[in-house]
Structures are given as structure tokens and as C-alpha cells.
Design an enzyme around this catalytic site. Structure first.
Site, PDB file in Angstrom:
ATOM      1  N   ARG A  86     -92.656  11.687 100.605  1.00 59.51           N
ATOM      2  CA  ARG A  86     -92.582  12.404  99.158  1.00 59.51           C
ATOM      3  C   ARG A  86     -91.560  13.130  99.045  1.00 59.51           C
ATOM      4  O   ARG A  86     -90.870  13.643 100.064  1.00 59.51           O
ATOM      5  CB  ARG A  86     -93.264  14.007 100.251  1.00 59.51           C
ATOM      6  CG  ARG A  86     -94.128  14.862  98.985  1.00 59.51           C
ATOM      7  CD  ARG A  86     -93.821  16.230  99.370  1.00 59.51           C
ATOM      8  NE  ARG A  86     -93.962  17.648  98.670  1.00 59.51           N
ATOM      9  CZ  ARG A  86     -93.406  18.456  98.123  1.00 59.51           C
ATOM     10  NH1 ARG A  86     -92.996  19.216  99.833  1.00 59.51           N
ATOM     11  NH2 ARG A  86     -93.430  19.570  97.483  1.00 59.51           N
ATOM     12  N   HIS A 130     -89.738  21.035  92.179  1.00 63.11           N
ATOM     13  CA  HIS A 130     -88.850  21.066  92.897  1.00 63.11           C
ATOM     14  C   HIS A 130     -88.420  22.144  93.074  1.00 63.11           C
ATOM     15  O   HIS A 130     -86.958  21.879  93.442  1.00 63.11           O
ATOM     16  CB  HIS A 130     -89.241  20.520  94.662  1.00 63.11           C
ATOM     17  CG  HIS A 130     -89.211  21.064  95.876  1.00 63.11           C
ATOM     18  ND1 HIS A 130     -89.744  20.010  96.826  1.00 63.11           N
ATOM     19  CD2 HIS A 130     -88.188  21.914  96.225  1.00 63.11           C
ATOM     20  CE1 HIS A 130     -89.377  21.333  97.878  1.00 63.11           C
ATOM     21  NE2 HIS A 130     -88.704  21.631  97.877  1.00 63.11           N
ATOM     22  N   GLU A 175     -94.179  25.250  95.910  1.00 64.24           N
ATOM     23  CA  GLU A 175     -94.309  26.321  96.067  1.00 64.24           C
ATOM     24  C   GLU A 175     -93.695  27.103  95.230  1.00 64.24           C
ATOM     25  O   GLU A 175     -92.887  27.910  95.128  1.00 64.24           O
ATOM     26  CB  GLU A 175     -93.284  26.578  97.330  1.00 64.24           C
ATOM     27  CG  GLU A 175     -93.455  25.840  98.323  1.00 64.24           C
ATOM     28  CD  GLU A 175     -92.400  25.548  99.648  1.00 64.24           C
ATOM     29  OE1 GLU A 175     -91.382  26.479  99.387  1.00 64.24           O
ATOM     30  OE2 GLU A 175     -92.076  25.341 101.041  1.00 64.24           O
ATOM     31  N   ASN A 304     -98.049  23.923 102.676  1.00 64.73           N
ATOM     32  CA  ASN A 304     -96.366  23.751 103.685  1.00 64.73           C
ATOM     33  C   ASN A 304     -96.407  25.041 104.905  1.00 64.73           C
ATOM     34  O   ASN A 304     -96.668  26.081 104.455  1.00 64.73           O
ATOM     35  CB  ASN A 304     -95.393  23.758 102.444  1.00 64.73           C
ATOM     36  CG  ASN A 304     -94.860  22.273 101.697  1.00 64.73           C
ATOM     37  OD1 ASN A 304     -95.670  22.035 102.027  1.00 64.73           O
ATOM     38  ND2 ASN A 304     -94.015  22.883 100.994  1.00 64.73           N
ATOM     39  N   TYR A 306     -94.093  26.978 107.788  1.00 63.87           N
ATOM     40  CA  TYR A 306     -93.298  26.949 108.897  1.00 63.87           C
ATOM     41  C   TYR A 306     -93.284  28.418 109.970  1.00 63.87           C
ATOM     42  O   TYR A 306     -93.206  28.364 111.079  1.00 63.87           O
ATOM     43  CB  TYR A 306     -92.236  28.027 108.520  1.00 63.87           C
ATOM     44  CG  TYR A 306     -91.657  26.310 107.690  1.00 63.87           C
ATOM     45  CD1 TYR A 306     -90.822  25.813 107.778  1.00 63.87           C
ATOM     46  CD2 TYR A 306     -91.840  25.735 105.983  1.00 63.87           C
ATOM     47  CE1 TYR A 306     -90.452  24.109 106.973  1.00 63.87           C
ATOM     48  CE2 TYR A 306     -92.260  24.766 105.255  1.00 63.87           C
ATOM     49  CZ  TYR A 306     -90.682  23.992 105.784  1.00 63.87           C
ATOM     50  OH  TYR A 306     -89.991  22.949 105.488  1.00 63.87           O
ATOM     51  N   GLU A 380     -95.174  20.027 103.879  1.00 60.66           N
ATOM     52  CA  GLU A 380     -93.670  20.219 104.892  1.00 60.66           C
ATOM     53  C   GLU A 380     -94.533  21.187 106.113  1.00 60.66           C
ATOM     54  O   GLU A 380     -95.115  21.647 105.546  1.00 60.66           O
ATOM     55  CB  GLU A 380     -93.072  21.985 103.734  1.00 60.66           C
ATOM     56  CG  GLU A 380     -92.504  20.537 102.797  1.00 60.66           C
ATOM     57  CD  GLU A 380     -91.795  21.497 102.414  1.00 60.66           C
ATOM     58  OE1 GLU A 380     -90.829  22.104 102.493  1.00 60.66           O
ATOM     59  OE2 GLU A 380     -91.603  21.531 100.670  1.00 60.66           O
TER      60      GLU A 380
END
Ligand code: IFM
Length: 482
Positions: A86, A130, A175, A304, A306, A380
């Protein structure tokens, strides 16, 4: 949390045979070569030059010099054995001023990249945006104005017609929450604006850009699989007090529902419309028909993830201490009145983010229940730690291995619970420019020596290669975390 099918932790978790393993990067974070082959400045070139904006005054001018070292990076990916890579396309390489005909040299660079991937049997997963908006468009209002969404659609058409069927998966935006809320709300990202009303307008225009891009992609590349990548999270109330539960709901509205609701349900959440009612221009930028444009059918959702967050109502700051949370981390957006807390005793990464993979399973199960059964790719997931090269020339990043092990297992748990997760991309292939943290935070499974650019695979690279090869992960969850 409990899931439907329980895994015996003594056994490896084996993934479906066609599960897609990948790794991810983004243009401004790795490419460098900011003035090469006709590229003109993006908002990040401008922002990174503002005194104090980026740690140590770092910029993406050279970054990992991927622009010139692409073949070395492609070979690393072949060695890793990933099924997909990606990457993102830098809009200012394709349209240096954000409009007009394509800059052929920019398209050629991505053509070489796509060919290099195909030569190595790696499927390209391409992100169209991005965060590197051409500065010329920011000068005309950036994401706060509708015109930028229209310009984005034109740019997407140029890229799609050029790379076409050689790209499997197309991601419109990465995002958009960060672009809108860090870029125009808190000002901690480019372009560095602090205005909640503008953040709301940017939120809407980014979603509009996504919606306008989808039919363009479908007509240029009928076989394209099209999706969007959102940074989503879970917000846990620090206590069961009604005010804290409401605070968690507001945080969820801002991060998750402002994106998931319009994309999958075709409307903004009522509580958020009400919350931002008085911010200008805010939601007044919505025009008739916009929500239909924003919610076309997609082929997949990129997630994504985290870390999870624990929050309380801002006015209950003293109760946070009593509840054992120590000194609160603060409020990201004061209008939301949400206090972020640190869970005592939980390990954190060098970003200060709590390591807790249960949030990933919880999030994925929720997406299935409340939003969609579409294929999900974890586009991600990864962690920054204070790595170092030891005297034997190894980077023994065992903490990153543990993080990946735990989170990949959490993905497997979600699959066991019936969630349609079809792939996982580690963030990131390389240590790179971590936005306002510059080069001070390392997310790579490959060490990059700045500024020489030399690459050295870390222990996590070897571990991930073995995970891909065996299509499985072994992980014994500690007792009591379910
Ligand atoms: O480095 C970023 C990436 O650009 C977007 N998602 C989060 C990563 C880590 O902060």
C-alpha cells in the site's frame, strides 16, 4: 470482550488461505525528491518549514529517498513475501499546482513503481490522497472549499487512466479525520489552521471528494476494487457515570461516526449536527444531493487502528484522579469537553499510545454490527519504539514483534467472530517522516539510517516474513484480558 468462537491459545491462529498480507507507506513520509521531475510544494512542504511545527525542524525533503531507492525497497518487499504493497500517490507530482494536465514525469514514477511490484508478484494497493495537498489549492481555501473536492476528482481521473487495471485496490482517502481535524481543527498537522468551523467544512468536503472519486474510478477502471481508509478507534468511559458515558459518545461521534454514518448510512449523526450547529461555516457547506454522492457502494473498507482511548467528561477532572487515572492527558478539542486518560499500568509505545489489541477486535465487531459486511482490510497497524542498532548490527525490536503478534491475533479473533477481514498491512515498511514528530519516531520494520538512507531489516521484519510464510500467528493472551 468475548467473541463467538474461542481460540485455544496453545495453537497457532491460522488465517484463511487467501488472506492478504501487506505493508504500507505514504508518499511524503518516504519519497523525498520534493523538487524533482516537476513536483511543486504540498501543504506539508510549507508547514514543515514553519518554525516549531516539526520536531527538530525536520522536513520531508529527503525522507527515505525512496524516489531514488525504489528498486531497493521493492526488493525488500519481495524478500518479505508480502502479497500487496500500500503506497500513496503524491498529488503535487501529478498536478504540481493541483489542476490542469498531468505532469508525465510524475505519472512515470508511479508507473515504474507499479511495474516493479507486478514484476515481483506484489499487488499494488494505491491511496490517492495521504495528506499532501498541492499548496496552490490550499492558497485557494484548501479542504474548506468545495472546489478542492472537484479538483480531487479531476486528479483521480488522471491517475486512474494512467495506471488502470494494473492497480488492484484503490483507496480514495487516507484518514480524512486527520486531514480535517488535525489540519484545520487543532492545527497540529498541515496546513496548521485552528478553527473548528473550518474543520467541519473540511470534513464534509473530504467526504465529498471521496464520493466524487468513486464513479470516476469505476468508469476509468471497471475492474477496480474501490474503498476508503478511516482511522477508527474505541473510546471507553473511565467510569460508568452518565457524564463519562456521554463524553465517550461525543468522542466516538467526532472520530468514528462523522465518517462511518455518512459513508454507510447516508447521513451525518444527529448529535454531531447539533454539536457543531453554531460553528461556521461548518455543516452549512452541505448542498442538496451531497449525502447521496458521499455514500456510493464500495468494495471494501480500510481500517487503520493503533490504540484505544479511555475518556471522562472534562468537568470531572478531580474524579479522574480518584478513579486512579493519575494526571489526565488533556483535551484534544475543548468544545467536545472530553478528557483523555492514561490507564495505569498499561505499556505504551514511544508515541505514548497504549498497547491494547482488544480494542481492534471490539472495533471490527462493531463495524460489522452497525455498518457493513464489506471486506475489511486493516490498512495500517504498527508501533513506534525507541529502536537502536546494536553492536552486532541488529535491531532487536522485540516490543514491536510483541505488538504485531498481539494485534494480528486480535484480527484473527475478529475473523472468528464472523467479521469479514481479508487483509492486514503493517505500518510501516520503513522508518520514515512521522509528521509533526519528524524522524524522532520509528514505525518501520526496516531501520533507516537518516540521513544516509541505508536500510537494515529489523527483527520484526524477520518475524513478519515468517508470519506471512506460515499464514499464521502464535500468541498466548495473558489471563484476564478477555
Ligand atoms: O504515520 C502515520 C500515517 O501516515 C497515518 N496513520 C498513522 C501513522 C502513525 O502515526
Amino acid at each position: 470482550m468475548s467473541t463467538t468462537k474461542h481460540h485455544d491459545d496453545n495453537l497457532p491462529r491460522i488465517f484463511p488461505h487467501d488472506f492478504l498480507w501487506g505493508t504500507a507507506t505514504a508518499s511524503y513520509q518516504i519519497e523525498g525528491a520534493v523538487e524533482v521531475d516537476g513536483r511543486r510544494p504540498s501543504i506539508w512542504d510549507t508547514y514543515s518549514r514553519q518554525p516549531g511545527a516539526i520536531r527538530n525542524g525536520d522536513t520531508g525533503d529527503i525522507a527515505c529517498d525512496h524516489y531514488h531507492r525504489m528498486n531497493e525497497d521493492l526488493d525488500l518487499m519481495r524478500e518479505l513475501g508480502v502479497g500487496s504493497y500500500r503506497f500513496s500517490v503524491a498529488w503535487p507530482r501529478i498536478q504540481p499546482d493541483g489542476k490542469g494536465p498531468a505532469n508525465q514525469a510524475g505519472l512515470d514514477f508511479y508507473r515504474r513503481l507499479v511495474n516493479g511490484l507486478r514484476d515481483r508478484d506484489i499487488e499494488p494497493t494505491l491511496t490517492l490522497y495521504h495528506w499532501d495537498l498541492p499548496q496552490a489549492l490550499e492558497d485557494e481555501g484548501g479542504w474548506c472549499v468545495r472546489d478542492t473536492a472537484e479538483r480531487f476528482a479531476e486528479y483521480v481521473d488522471l491517475v486512474a487512466r494512467s495506471l488502470g487495471t494494473d492497480v488492484e485496490r484503490w483507496i480514495t482517502l487516507n484518514e480524512p479525520w486527520c486531514s480535517a481535524w488535525l489540519g484545520y481543527g487543532s492545527g497540529r498537522h498541515a496546513p496548521g489552521v485552528q478553527d473548528i468551523g473550518k474543520a467541519v467544512a473540511a470534513n464534509h468536503h473530504l467526504l465529498l471528494a471521496h464520493g466524487l472519486a468513486v464513479p470516476i474510478l469505476r468508469s476509468a477502471v471497471p475492474s477496480a476494487k474501490v474503498g476508503i481508509t478511516l482511522n477508527l478507534g474505541v473510546h471507553r468511559p473511565g467510569t460508568d457515570h452518565a457524564d463519562d458515558v456521554a463524553a465517550a459518545r461525543r468522542a466516538d461521534g467526532n472520530l468514528n461516526r462523522l465518517f462511518l454514518d455518512p459513508i454507510f448510512h447516508g447521513h451525518y449523526p444527529e448529535d454531531m449536527l447539533e454539536h457543531y450547529e453554531t460553528n461556521q461555516p461548518g455543516f452549512s457547506v452541505i448542498q442538496a444531493g451531497d449525502l447521496e454522492i458521499i455514500s456510493p457502494p464500495l468494495d471494501f473498507l480500510g481500517v487503520n487502528y493503533y490504540f484505544p482511548g479511555t475518556v471522562m467528561d472534562a468537568k470531572r477532572i478531580s474524579e479522574a484522579r480518584v478513579a486512579g487515572y493519575g494526571v489526565p492527558l488533556g483535551e484534544q478539542f475543548p468544545d467536545l469537553r472530553v478528557l483523555s486518560l492514561e490507564t495505569p499500568g498499561i505499556d505504551t509505545t514511544s508515541m505514548g499510545w497504549e498497547v491494547d489489541a482488544s480494542g481492534l477486535t471490539e472495533l471490527l465487531v462493531r463495524i460489522k454490527k452497525e455498518y457493513t459486511d464489506l471486506p475489511i482490510y486493516i490498512t495500517e497497524n504498527g508501533a513506534a519504539f525507541d529502536d537502536y542498532v546494536d553492536p552486532n548490527n541488529y535491531v532487536l525490536d522485540h516490543n514491536r514483534v510483541a505488538y504485531l503478534q498481539e494485534h494480528i491475533s486480535a484480527v484473527h479473533d475478529a475473523i472468528d467472530a464472523g467479521v469479514n477481514v481479508q487483509g492486514y498491512f503493517v505500518w510501516s515498511l520503513l522508518d520514515n517522516f512521522e509528521w509533526s514528530f519528524g524522524y524522532s519516531r520509528r514505525f518501520g520494520i526496516v531501520w533507516v539510517d537518516f540521513p544516509s538512507g541505508d536500510r537494515l531489516p529489523k527483527a520484526s521484519f524477520e518475524w513478519y516474513r515468517e508470519t506471512i510464510r506460515s499464514n499464521s500467528v502464535v500468541y498466548a493472551r495473558s489471563v484476564g484480558t478477555e
